[in-house]
Design a protein around this motif. Structure first.
Motif, mmCIF file in Angstrom:
data_model
loop_
_atom_site.group_PDB
_atom_site.id
_atom_site.type_symbol
_atom_site.label_atom_id
_atom_site.label_comp_id
_atom_site.label_asym_id
_atom_site.label_seq_id
_atom_site.Cartn_x
_atom_site.Cartn_y
_atom_site.Cartn_z
ATOM 1 N N LEU A 271 51.474 47.756 43.221
ATOM 2 C CA LEU A 271 50.741 46.777 42.429
ATOM 3 C C LEU A 271 49.910 45.864 43.328
ATOM 4 O O LEU A 271 48.760 45.534 42.992
ATOM 5 C CB LEU A 271 51.715 45.950 41.586
ATOM 6 N N VAL A 272 50.459 45.473 44.467
ATOM 7 C CA VAL A 272 49.698 44.643 45.413
ATOM 8 C C VAL A 272 48.442 45.388 45.857
ATOM 9 O O VAL A 272 47.337 44.827 45.868
ATOM 10 C CB VAL A 272 50.561 44.263 46.632
ATOM 11 N N MET A 273 48.590 46.663 46.221
ATOM 12 C CA MET A 273 47.415 47.424 46.642
ATOM 13 C C MET A 273 46.409 47.549 45.508
ATOM 14 O O MET A 273 45.198 47.394 45.713
ATOM 15 C CB MET A 273 47.811 48.820 47.146
ATOM 16 N N ASN A 274 46.885 47.831 44.306
ATOM 17 C CA ASN A 274 45.999 48.005 43.166
ATOM 18 C C ASN A 274 45.173 46.745 42.913
ATOM 19 O O ASN A 274 43.951 46.811 42.685
ATOM 20 C CB ASN A 274 46.813 48.366 41.924
ATOM 21 N N MET A 275 45.807 45.591 42.974
ATOM 22 C CA MET A 275 45.114 44.329 42.723
ATOM 23 C C MET A 275 44.200 43.956 43.883
ATOM 24 O O MET A 275 43.145 43.334 43.686
ATOM 25 C CB MET A 275 46.134 43.230 42.437
ATOM 26 N N LEU A 276 44.571 44.356 45.086
ATOM 27 C CA LEU A 276 43.701 44.138 46.244
ATOM 28 C C LEU A 276 42.448 44.993 46.138
ATOM 29 O O LEU A 276 41.329 44.535 46.417
ATOM 30 C CB LEU A 276 44.470 44.461 47.523
ATOM 31 N N LEU A 277 42.606 46.239 45.713
ATOM 32 C CA LEU A 277 41.461 47.144 45.560
ATOM 33 C C LEU A 277 40.465 46.614 44.534
ATOM 34 O O LEU A 277 39.245 46.750 44.701
ATOM 35 C CB LEU A 277 41.940 48.535 45.156
ATOM 36 N N SER A 278 40.980 46.039 43.454
ATOM 37 C CA SER A 278 40.083 45.549 42.405
ATOM 38 C C SER A 278 39.214 44.397 42.899
ATOM 39 O O SER A 278 38.104 44.190 42.390
ATOM 40 C CB SER A 278 40.894 45.113 41.180
ATOM 41 N N ARG A 279 39.702 43.655 43.893
ATOM 42 C CA ARG A 279 38.912 42.567 44.455
ATOM 43 C C ARG A 279 37.977 43.059 45.562
ATOM 44 O O ARG A 279 36.800 42.725 45.603
ATOM 45 C CB ARG A 279 39.826 41.479 45.026
ATOM 46 N N MET A 280 38.523 43.866 46.452
ATOM 47 C CA MET A 280 37.777 44.278 47.647
ATOM 48 C C MET A 280 36.707 45.324 47.336
ATOM 49 O O MET A 280 35.646 45.339 47.934
ATOM 50 C CB MET A 280 38.763 44.822 48.679
ATOM 51 N N LYS A 281 37.020 46.249 46.421
ATOM 52 C CA LYS A 281 36.128 47.364 46.065
ATOM 53 C C LYS A 281 35.673 48.173 47.291
ATOM 54 O O LYS A 281 34.477 48.333 47.558
ATOM 55 C CB LYS A 281 34.915 46.856 45.287
ATOM 56 N N PRO A 282 36.639 48.715 48.036
ATOM 57 C CA PRO A 282 36.282 49.529 49.210
ATOM 58 C C PRO A 282 35.793 50.908 48.789
ATOM 59 O O PRO A 282 35.977 51.323 47.641
ATOM 60 C CB PRO A 282 37.602 49.645 49.971
ATOM 61 N N ARG A 283 35.202 51.603 49.727
ATOM 62 C CA ARG A 283 34.793 52.987 49.487
ATOM 63 C C ARG A 283 36.016 53.886 49.393
ATOM 64 O O ARG A 283 36.085 54.792 48.568
ATOM 65 C CB ARG A 283 33.879 53.456 50.626
ATOM 66 N N GLU A 284 36.984 53.640 50.266
ATOM 67 C CA GLU A 284 38.169 54.485 50.330
ATOM 68 C C GLU A 284 39.302 53.717 50.986
ATOM 69 O O GLU A 284 39.093 52.661 51.596
ATOM 70 C CB GLU A 284 37.877 55.766 51.127
ATOM 71 N N VAL A 285 40.487 54.258 50.850
ATOM 72 C CA VAL A 285 41.673 53.717 51.521
ATOM 73 C C VAL A 285 42.070 54.693 52.619
ATOM 74 O O VAL A 285 42.220 55.889 52.372
ATOM 75 C CB VAL A 285 42.843 53.527 50.538
#
Length: 492
Positions: A271-285
């Protein structure tokens, strides 16, 4: 027997984390250090379900026993350079200093407690050690805290440490998703630079996040089981972390591939990663096996070693340990350069790497040299390559040992046909160079390989013209055909 000098070069770090205590011993100070010993004990020092503010008593006893064992091993291995670093659990606990004093009293080891910003810096250096031009955000989730660092072309720009460790979130909030989401939002909202790296990469560090990669590998039958440098598109990662964050322990146990000690907190880490992704909007992990320990090792290196290429240094070490003529690789690289005049920088780097390790299969059975060499590179734990380049390098070396190397599912799924052709060309030219010279230095410099009038021309000095024979002719012809050219031999 190892010499005392070699033993004295050994360097050790003990990482005392919220979830585990790990000892890693490196066999010397090099740009691409390979651990000669790596042991982890899951102690759970930071597991504090009753919110006492103290270290978990059971975890303390497990950690002390582990540290006693480590101290004995370090003495037997004659390791003189030892650092013990403690992170979130110990620095946050009211009895943290008491724990450190006990460790020193019972083992002789001195524990250094590092603060959150220093932990973030060292973890970011771990990423930089493998990718000196890394850009994006490094996230290192532990049991007690989450460290985030903004990277720009290998430079640390901003850093922060927040109490969003997976074990802490599980202990404090359990399965109360509303409170859990509010807690994550509260801390992530306080970091105003999370949107400063859109379209770049999120470098995911920490065992809990690596478990997400392991689940992906297991579920998708992904052909490479190496987590380090596995890259997943943002959309795919968001979907997977959303699903994992809603799973129960029973559901995750059925999936397999994840340590039972991490299952309880894996939904929280997801969940932490999911919420971080929604803010950061990276190309990939990009999931990384590097972190604090590798960052610490990188920092203690002399500047001249830091400037070296980690991939090429790893290949040189690989060659020195197992090849007959390890000095031959760079000569081979220069010799075949004229037929590769327009390669992009990354392929030139991989061509040099392939030339350096082009003899690693010499002592395998001839029938298995290609596939054994391919598998060694494909699964080698210390090559700092993304998965595409790892498979490409393995495929090139497999092609070096047989004229029509097929590869396996990894090369079929990850490499397109054009890339496989390039890998076969790399392999064939290395095969020709080794056949012509026998791997001995000084011979290739008396010959030249070049393209003239749409022909591949191999030219000899008169003094070594006797080296030309049927096998050389066959391999020259195959290489030329692969590059859609005729071949010609000249004696100068």
């Amino acid at each position: 027997m190892l010499t005392d000098q070699r033993a004295s070069n050994r360097i050790a770090i003990i990482d005392v984390g919220s979830n585990s205590v790990r000892l890693v011993i490196f066999d010397g100070m090099t740009r691409a250090p390979a651990p000669i010993f790596n042991e982890k004990v899951m102690c759970g020092l930071g597991r504090d379900p009753e919110d006492t503010g103290k270290l978990n008593p059971e975890g303390v006893e497990l950690a002390v026993v582990a540290m006693q064992r480590f101290a004995t091993l370090l003495q037997a291995m004659k390791v003189s350079h030892i650092d013990v670093l403690a992170t979130a659990a110990v620095r946050a606990a009211s009895d943290g200093q008491e724990f450190c004093d006990r460790i020193h009293r019972e083992t002789g080891l001195t524990v250094k407690v590092i603060d959150g910003l220093e932990e973030a810096r060292l973890s970011a250096l771990g990423i930089i050690s493998g990718d000196p031009r890394a850009s994006g955000i490094m996230g290192d989730i532990g049991g007690g805290s989450l460290e985030l660092v903004l990277l720009d072309q290998g430079e640390i720009k901003k850093r922060v440490s927040v109490p969003l460790g997976a074990m802490r979130l599980h202990a404090v909030f359990g399965s109360d998703r509303a409170r859990l989401t509010a807690e994550i939002n509260r801390h992530l909202d306080s970091i105003d630079w999370l949107t400063d790296a859109p379209g770049q990469q999120l470098f995911a560090v920490g065992g809990a996040w690596r478990s997400i990669a392991k689940l992906f590998i297991a579920q998708e039958n992904y052909p490479i089981s190496v987590v380090h440098n596995l890259a997943m598109p943002r959309g795919e990662t968001e979907e997977l972390t959303h699903i994992i964050s809603q799973q129960s322990r029973i559901s995750l146990e059925k999936v397999g591939g994840v340590s039972k000690r991490r299952i309880d907190s894996l939904p929280h880490a997801s969940l932490v990663m999911n919420m971080l992704l929604s803010r950061m909007k990276p190309r990939e992990v990009v999931f990384s096996g590097h972190g604090l320990r590798e960052g610490w090792m990188y920092e203690v290196l002399p500047e001249d070693l830091r400037q070296r290429d980690p991939l090429l240094d790893a290949c040189l070490s690989f060659a020195e340990d197992g090849e007959r003529f390890h000095q031959h690789g760079e000569e081979l690289f220069r010799w075949c350069a004229p037929i590769f005049s327009d390669l992009p920088e990354n392929l030139e780097r991989l061509r040099l790497a392939a030339c350096i390790i082009g003899d690693i299969g010499w002592n395998e059975h001839p029938d298995y040299r290609a596939i054994q060499s391919y598998n060694r590179i494909l699964r080698h734990p210390y090559l700092d390559l993304n998965h595409h380049d790892r498979v490409f390098l393995a495929y090139a070396i497999g092609s070096r040992y047989t004229g029509n190397f097929k590869g396996d599912e990894s090369s079929d799924r990850i490499l397109d046909e054009e890339t496989r052709v390039t890998g076969r060309i790399f392999g064939h030219v290395i095969r020709l160079g080794h056949t012509l010279s026998g791997g001995a230095e000084g011979i290739l410099s008396q010959t030249s390989l070049k393209i003239e009038d749409n022909k591949m021309v191999l030219e000899f000095n008169q003094s070594i013209a006797t080296l030309y024979g049927e096998v050389v002719e066959q391999r020259l012809t195959k290489l030329a055909k692969l590059m859609n050219r005729d071949s010609e031999v000249r004696v100068a």
